[in-house]
Scaffold this active site. Structure first.
Site, PDB file in Angstrom:
ATOM      1  N   LYS A  56       0.841  -1.190   0.000  1.00  0.00           N
ATOM      2  CA  LYS A  56       0.000   0.000   0.000  1.00  0.00           C
ATOM      3  C   LYS A  56       0.878   1.242   0.000  1.00  0.00           C
ATOM      4  O   LYS A  56       1.872   1.305   0.724  1.00  0.00           O
ATOM      5  CB  LYS A  56      -0.869  -0.003   1.260  1.00  0.00           C
ATOM      6  CG  LYS A  56      -1.689   1.243   1.494  1.00  0.00           C
ATOM      7  CD  LYS A  56      -2.462   1.091   2.808  1.00  0.00           C
ATOM      8  CE  LYS A  56      -3.254   2.317   3.127  1.00  0.00           C
ATOM      9  NZ  LYS A  56      -3.971   2.197   4.408  1.00  0.00           N
TER      10      LYS A  56
ATOM     11  N   SER B 276      -3.564   3.079 -17.481  1.00  0.00           N
ATOM     12  CA  SER B 276      -2.602   2.734 -16.442  1.00  0.00           C
ATOM     13  C   SER B 276      -2.429   3.852 -15.427  1.00  0.00           C
ATOM     14  O   SER B 276      -3.056   4.904 -15.519  1.00  0.00           O
ATOM     15  CB  SER B 276      -1.231   2.363 -17.019  1.00  0.00           C
ATOM     16  OG  SER B 276      -0.549   3.520 -17.479  1.00  0.00           O
TER      17      SER B 276
ATOM     18  N   THR C  93      -6.405  -0.506 -12.295  1.00  0.00           N
ATOM     19  CA  THR C  93      -5.638  -0.433 -13.532  1.00  0.00           C
ATOM     20  C   THR C  93      -4.285  -1.079 -13.266  1.00  0.00           C
ATOM     21  O   THR C  93      -4.037  -1.604 -12.192  1.00  0.00           O
ATOM     22  CB  THR C  93      -5.498   1.020 -14.018  1.00  0.00           C
ATOM     23  OG1 THR C  93      -4.920   1.024 -15.331  1.00  0.00           O
ATOM     24  CG2 THR C  93      -4.664   1.862 -13.076  1.00  0.00           C
ATOM     25  N   TYR C  94      -3.403  -1.035 -14.234  1.00  0.00           N
ATOM     26  CA  TYR C  94      -2.071  -1.597 -14.050  1.00  0.00           C
ATOM     27  C   TYR C  94      -1.057  -0.482 -13.832  1.00  0.00           C
ATOM     28  O   TYR C  94      -1.230   0.644 -14.285  1.00  0.00           O
ATOM     29  CB  TYR C  94      -1.671  -2.484 -15.238  1.00  0.00           C
ATOM     30  CG  TYR C  94      -1.590  -1.759 -16.560  1.00  0.00           C
ATOM     31  CD1 TYR C  94      -0.371  -1.272 -17.027  1.00  0.00           C
ATOM     32  CD2 TYR C  94      -2.715  -1.562 -17.342  1.00  0.00           C
ATOM     33  CE1 TYR C  94      -0.285  -0.603 -18.237  1.00  0.00           C
ATOM     34  CE2 TYR C  94      -2.645  -0.895 -18.553  1.00  0.00           C
ATOM     35  CZ  TYR C  94      -1.425  -0.418 -19.000  1.00  0.00           C
ATOM     36  OH  TYR C  94      -1.340   0.242 -20.191  1.00  0.00           O
TER      37      TYR C  94
ATOM     38  N   GLY D 282      -5.433   8.000 -18.946  1.00  0.00           N
ATOM     39  CA  GLY D 282      -6.644   7.544 -19.619  1.00  0.00           C
ATOM     40  C   GLY D 282      -7.901   7.900 -18.849  1.00  0.00           C
ATOM     41  O   GLY D 282      -7.967   8.952 -18.206  1.00  0.00           O
TER      42      GLY D 282
END
Length: 126
Positions: A5, A21, A53-54, A69
């Site tokens: 985290k 991303s 997301t990645y 995005g």
């Protein structure tokens, strides 16, 4: 399970024109046990928006947290966010897990890193 985290990270940029991303300072990714292209969950403390997301690594030491995005509609520069790295583990693996919490200041510089030992938690009495 949460395996890592980044707590109270400051969003440095929101780039609607990038295909997707979240860009995270590579030093923060390493400290929080987040791998490139790993799925992460980001929660915005301003509006409670949550996005999965990645992660892609940003320049080490830059403090970059950039939502790319579609989440650029939900996260704005200077928003405060929590970034979670989540993993699926077999029941027997959970006690071996040592989740890490990385605390940062308002410039995303690491102020504290805490590793939790779940096996110790299970053995403590209330």
């Amino acid at each position: 399970m949460c395996k890592g985290k980044i707590h109270r990270a400051t969003v440095t940029e929101a780039n609607l024109d990038y295909p997707g991303s979240v860009t995270i300072d590579k030093e923060l990714m390493i400290a929080a046990n987040i791998f490139p292209y790993e799925m992460v969950q980001i929660t915005n403390l301003r509006n409670a928006a949550r996005w999965k997301t990645y992660a892609i690594p940003g320049h080490p030491g830059s403090g970059t947290i950039c939502l790319n995005g579609p989440p650029a509609h939900l996260f704005k520069e200077n928003d405060v966010a929590i970034i979670l790295s989540l993993g699926l583990f077999e029941e027997g693996e959970v006690l071996q897990l040592k989740p890490v919490v990385v605390n940062v200041d308002n410039e995303n510089k690491i102020t504290n890193i805490h590793h939790y030992d779940l096996s110790e938690w299970m053995s403590k009495e209330d």
